[in-house]
Design a protein around this motif. Structure first.
Motif, PDB file in Angstrom:
ATOM      1  N   ASN A   1     -20.655  10.235 -21.687  1.00 34.49           N
ATOM      2  CA  ASN A   1     -19.882  10.588 -20.490  1.00 34.49           C
ATOM      3  C   ASN A   1     -19.098  11.880 -20.719  1.00 34.49           C
ATOM      4  O   ASN A   1     -17.957  12.014 -20.285  1.00 34.49           O
ATOM      5  CB  ASN A   1     -18.930   9.441 -20.132  1.00 34.49           C
ATOM      6  N   LYS A   2     -19.715  12.826 -21.424  1.00 38.44           N
ATOM      7  CA  LYS A   2     -18.983  14.011 -21.883  1.00 38.44           C
ATOM      8  C   LYS A   2     -18.563  14.964 -20.767  1.00 38.44           C
ATOM      9  O   LYS A   2     -17.781  15.891 -21.002  1.00 38.44           O
ATOM     10  CB  LYS A   2     -19.802  14.772 -22.924  1.00 38.44           C
ATOM     11  N   ASP A   3     -19.075  14.760 -19.574  1.00 40.04           N
ATOM     12  CA  ASP A   3     -18.707  15.626 -18.453  1.00 40.04           C
ATOM     13  C   ASP A   3     -17.493  15.115 -17.674  1.00 40.04           C
ATOM     14  O   ASP A   3     -17.130  15.680 -16.641  1.00 40.04           O
ATOM     15  CB  ASP A   3     -19.888  15.786 -17.489  1.00 40.04           C
ATOM     16  N   GLN A   4     -16.872  14.027 -18.170  1.00 40.19           N
ATOM     17  CA  GLN A   4     -15.734  13.458 -17.452  1.00 40.19           C
ATOM     18  C   GLN A   4     -14.743  12.840 -18.432  1.00 40.19           C
ATOM     19  O   GLN A   4     -15.065  12.599 -19.596  1.00 40.19           O
ATOM     20  CB  GLN A   4     -16.214  12.380 -16.472  1.00 40.19           C
ATOM     21  N   TYR A   5     -13.528  12.623 -17.949  1.00 44.46           N
ATOM     22  CA  TYR A   5     -12.516  11.948 -18.762  1.00 44.46           C
ATOM     23  C   TYR A   5     -12.704  10.433 -18.648  1.00 44.46           C
ATOM     24  O   TYR A   5     -13.038   9.914 -17.580  1.00 44.46           O
ATOM     25  CB  TYR A   5     -11.117  12.328 -18.296  1.00 44.46           C
TER      26      TYR A   5
ATOM     27  N   LYS B   1     -15.357  17.107 -26.634  1.00 45.53           N
ATOM     28  CA  LYS B   1     -15.706  18.526 -26.550  1.00 45.53           C
ATOM     29  C   LYS B   1     -16.489  18.917 -27.803  1.00 45.53           C
ATOM     30  O   LYS B   1     -15.943  18.952 -28.901  1.00 45.53           O
ATOM     31  CB  LYS B   1     -14.441  19.369 -26.423  1.00 45.53           C
TER      32      LYS B   1
ATOM     33  N   LYS C   1     -11.787  13.002 -23.431  1.00 49.88           N
ATOM     34  CA  LYS C   1     -13.048  13.693 -23.183  1.00 49.88           C
ATOM     35  C   LYS C   1     -13.529  14.332 -24.482  1.00 49.88           C
ATOM     36  O   LYS C   1     -12.728  14.886 -25.245  1.00 49.88           O
ATOM     37  CB  LYS C   1     -12.852  14.760 -22.108  1.00 49.88           C
TER      38      LYS C   1
ATOM     39  N   TYR D   1     -19.633  10.741 -25.687  1.00 46.22           N
ATOM     40  CA  TYR D   1     -20.737  11.720 -25.607  1.00 46.22           C
ATOM     41  C   TYR D   1     -21.613  11.447 -24.389  1.00 46.22           C
ATOM     42  O   TYR D   1     -22.030  12.372 -23.682  1.00 46.22           O
ATOM     43  CB  TYR D   1     -21.575  11.646 -26.879  1.00 46.22           C
TER      44      TYR D   1
END
Length: 658
Positions: free
Chosen positions: A16-20, A66, A64, A14
């Motif tokens: 780092n939710k903008d990246q894998y 979502k 990731k 969460y």
């Protein structure tokens, strides 16, 4: 619901939710192996409803998070936290230790070494180390943990020593914060009464071999303390209970009678029949094997969770992650529901005090229960609301001191080495320590140690005077390293508690310590200089014994400052030579009426503490360094120091920080 390990994985995703994120990266940051991470992610994907959130996997990139519904996501995580068993909470050294002692010593369970390996999901070497640490603690009480002929783990020694250990470990602040200790600080009960009730209850539980955990013991003690308050103040149970179905177990009846008789005798009271019945019912509901301990056994569980989430936001305290609070609060709600159904209402001798001193909390509790329709359309007295407020207050008080200690991990230069150390620290201290960052030796800057309580380093930091305590450990974090960390954590906790709750009156030892390092000769109120070179020149001349040592001060101070900044909060400078110049340690203090330009680091320094460490070993010097650790966290002391007009006033402020 999710385990703590799975929640930690989700929280990292969460964040780092903008990246894998790769499984290796996740494992390095939450403290588990790559294989464990993948296994847990598979479980999460199978168990979590897809309309809440899902973990997307991409080959070659990682995982990731979502989020499908933000509100449902928060609810699900909170409810998973609240639903954890004691096993779920035992993922670090402290949690494992408590789990072992609670099950073997309090609940009298028959567990083997192999049972614990399976239950705690740890390696044999880790469990052996835990047992070794427990042996050291128990040894102080002339106790030991051994294997029986049937391979069960058992704590052996005199019964009186076992009771002494239980009191200290579970119910005092020697080892842990308890619900009782929080109430003691709130000044709601007489401490001697609580202590005596603990002894009575513990004696009878041990004598009758009753299996209970520490939560239940604490809950019972509070209820019995309120019984005594009611009787002493003539606030008796409103009406007797009709047709009480007493337990048919004569052994339990003997246990209950023993407690009632000891309470009556110890406090020289003739308990009314209603209060004896109340004590009996409390013991029956909380100590019988058939007693349901699960949170969900309370029928309004879901509304309670929603309400506690609401309260958490209002109070800025995460009540759902406070296992002690959750146990006690839900237990009390069950008792309240039973009292409503049976017509047994009890007066609360603390109601007037709570409504007077904690009115905002009292009103908030009532508002919250009404908002979430818990005990809706039921007339509940102010006395009953006050009982609920007690649990809220203790959680708030405990939260002030149970916040995780922020740690900076330092390695020589290799980031992988730092991550290995971070991983080991998290495995041992996941419930206690929050690792803010991992940096190399040359990355230690004032910015990196902002809000840091402790530095754990794999390299020696003795050449640096840092206004944060530090510990040197090996990257393997062996038993000796853990002992050093335990000692430091205990000291930090103690200092936080002392600073808040005890009037810090300087004693003679503190005065001696101050006078050892601070003198009026090394004190300056600056009304002239605005450049750091001019101020440092004054300091060098005062401290130096001759021209050669003056040059050494200057050269070594420049070397240290070239390494990294020594300015904190843009206001405080703590310069020092990179290695000692003089035999004895000294501190030169400057209170500046004008902003001092410290070059690129700051142009508004007002407080300067030049620290000259000693060439010889000085065990007291570390205590002086801790002054600056406290000072950097105390804005009021900083402000007061900038206004100091003489050495006498300066001394008063510093003494409060020692």
């Amino acid at each position: 619901m999710l385990s703590d390990r799975e929640i930690r994985i989700i929280k990292y995703l969460y964040k780092n939710k903008d990246q894998y994120c790769t499984s290796t990266e996740i494992g390095d940051n939450v403290g588990f192996s790559e294989r464990t991470i993948r296994t847990n992610i598979n479980y999460i994907s199978e168990s979590v409803p897809k309309d809440i959130f899902e973990i997307v996997a991409k080959k070659g990139s990682g995982f990731k998070l979502k989020i499908k519904n933000q509100d449902k996501y928060i609810d699900y995580i909170y409810k998973s936290r609240a639903n954890m068993s004691s096993i779920d909470q035992a993922y670090d050294k402290k949690g494992r230790e408590k789990y072992i002692l609670e099950n073997i010593l309090l609940e009298n369970k028959k567990l083997t070494f192999e049972d614990l390996l399976d239950i705690l999901f740890i390696s044999e070497s880790t469990l052996q180390r835990d047992i070794y640490n427990l042996k050291n603690k128990l040894n102080e009480y002339k106790l030991d943990i051994v294997k029986t002929d049937k391979s069960y783990l058992e704590i052996v020694g005199k019964e009186i020593d076992k009771r002494h250990f239980i009191l200290d470990y579970f119910f005092s602040n020697i080892y842990a914060n308890s619900f009782i200790n929080e109430l003691d600080r709130l000044d709601l009960f007489d401490r001697s009464t609580i202590s005596q009730l603990l002894i009575i209850l513990l004696d009878c539980i041990r004598e009758y071999n009753i299996s209970v955990n520490d939560y239940i013991i604490q809950n019972l003690v509070i209820h019995f303390a309120l019984v005594l308050e009611r009787v002493n103040k003539n606030f008796l149970v409103d009406k007797p209970v009709k047709n009480i179905n007493r337990d048919k177990d004569e052994y339990f009846d003997g246990f209950a009678k023993a407690i009632i008789n000891r309470i009556s005798k110890s406090f020289d009271l003739n308990l009314p029949i209603e209060e004896k019945t109340y004590i009996y019912l409390q013991l029956l509901s909380k100590t019988k094997p058939s007693y349901e301990k699960s949170y969900e056994s309370f029928e309004a569980y879901n509304q309670v969770i929603d309400m506690l989430r609401y309260l958490s936001k209002k109070l800025d305290v995460n009540l759902l992650e406070d296992n002690l609070f959750m146990n006690n609060f839900i237990e009390h709600l069950k008792s309240l529901k039973n009292r409503i159904e049976s017509g047994l209402f009890v007066s609360n001798p603390l109601t007037a005090k709570i409504k007077s001193q904690y009115k905002d909390y009292f009103d908030l509790v009532i508002k919250s229960f009404r908002k979430f329709l818990i005990f809706d359309n039921v007339e509940i007295s102010d006395d009953e609301w006050s009982y609920l407020v007690i649990y809220i207050l203790s959680a708030i008080e405990r939260n002030k001191f149970n916040k995780k200690i922020n740690v900076l991990v330092v390695c020589a230069s290799g980031y992988s080495t730092g991550l290995m150390l971070k991983n080991r620290i998290q495995n041992e201290y996941g419930n206690t320590i929050n690792i803010k960052n991992v940096v190399g030796y040359y990355e230690i800057t004032p910015k990196n140690i902002e809000d840091i309580d402790l530095i754990i380093s794999s390299v020696d930091l003795n050449g640096l005077v840092i206004a944060v305590p530090s510990i040197k450990v090996s990257v393997f974090l062996d038993d000796e390293d853990c002992a050093l960390i335990d000692k430091e954590i205990e000291g930090l906790r103690k200092s936080y508690r002392t600073n808040k709750f005890e009037e810090n009156v300087p004693d003679f030892n503190n005065i001696d310590l101050f006078e050892k390092y601070f003198t009026e000769k090394n004190f300056l109120i600056n009304e002239t200089y605005t450049d750091k070179k001019d101020i440092l020149e004054v300091i060098y001349k005062t401290l130096a014994e001759d021209e050669d040592s003056k040059k050494l001060f200057e050269e070594k101070t420049i070397m240290r400052e070239n390494f990294s900044s020594i300015v904190f909060k843009d206001l405080i400078a703590i310069p020092h030579p990179i290695s000692p110049v003089k035999t004895e340690a000294e501190v030169f203090a400057v209170i500046s009426r004008k902003d001092i330009n410290w070059g690129r680091d700051s142009d508004k320094v007002r407080l300067i503490f030049y620290i000259s460490p000693a060439k010889k070993k000085d065990s007291d010097f570390e205590k002086i360094i801790r002054i600056f650790t406290k000072l950097l966290r105390d804005d009021s002391s900083i402000e007061n120091l900038t206004k100091v007009g003489n050495f006498k006033d300066f001394k008063k402020i510093i003494l409060k920080l020692i």
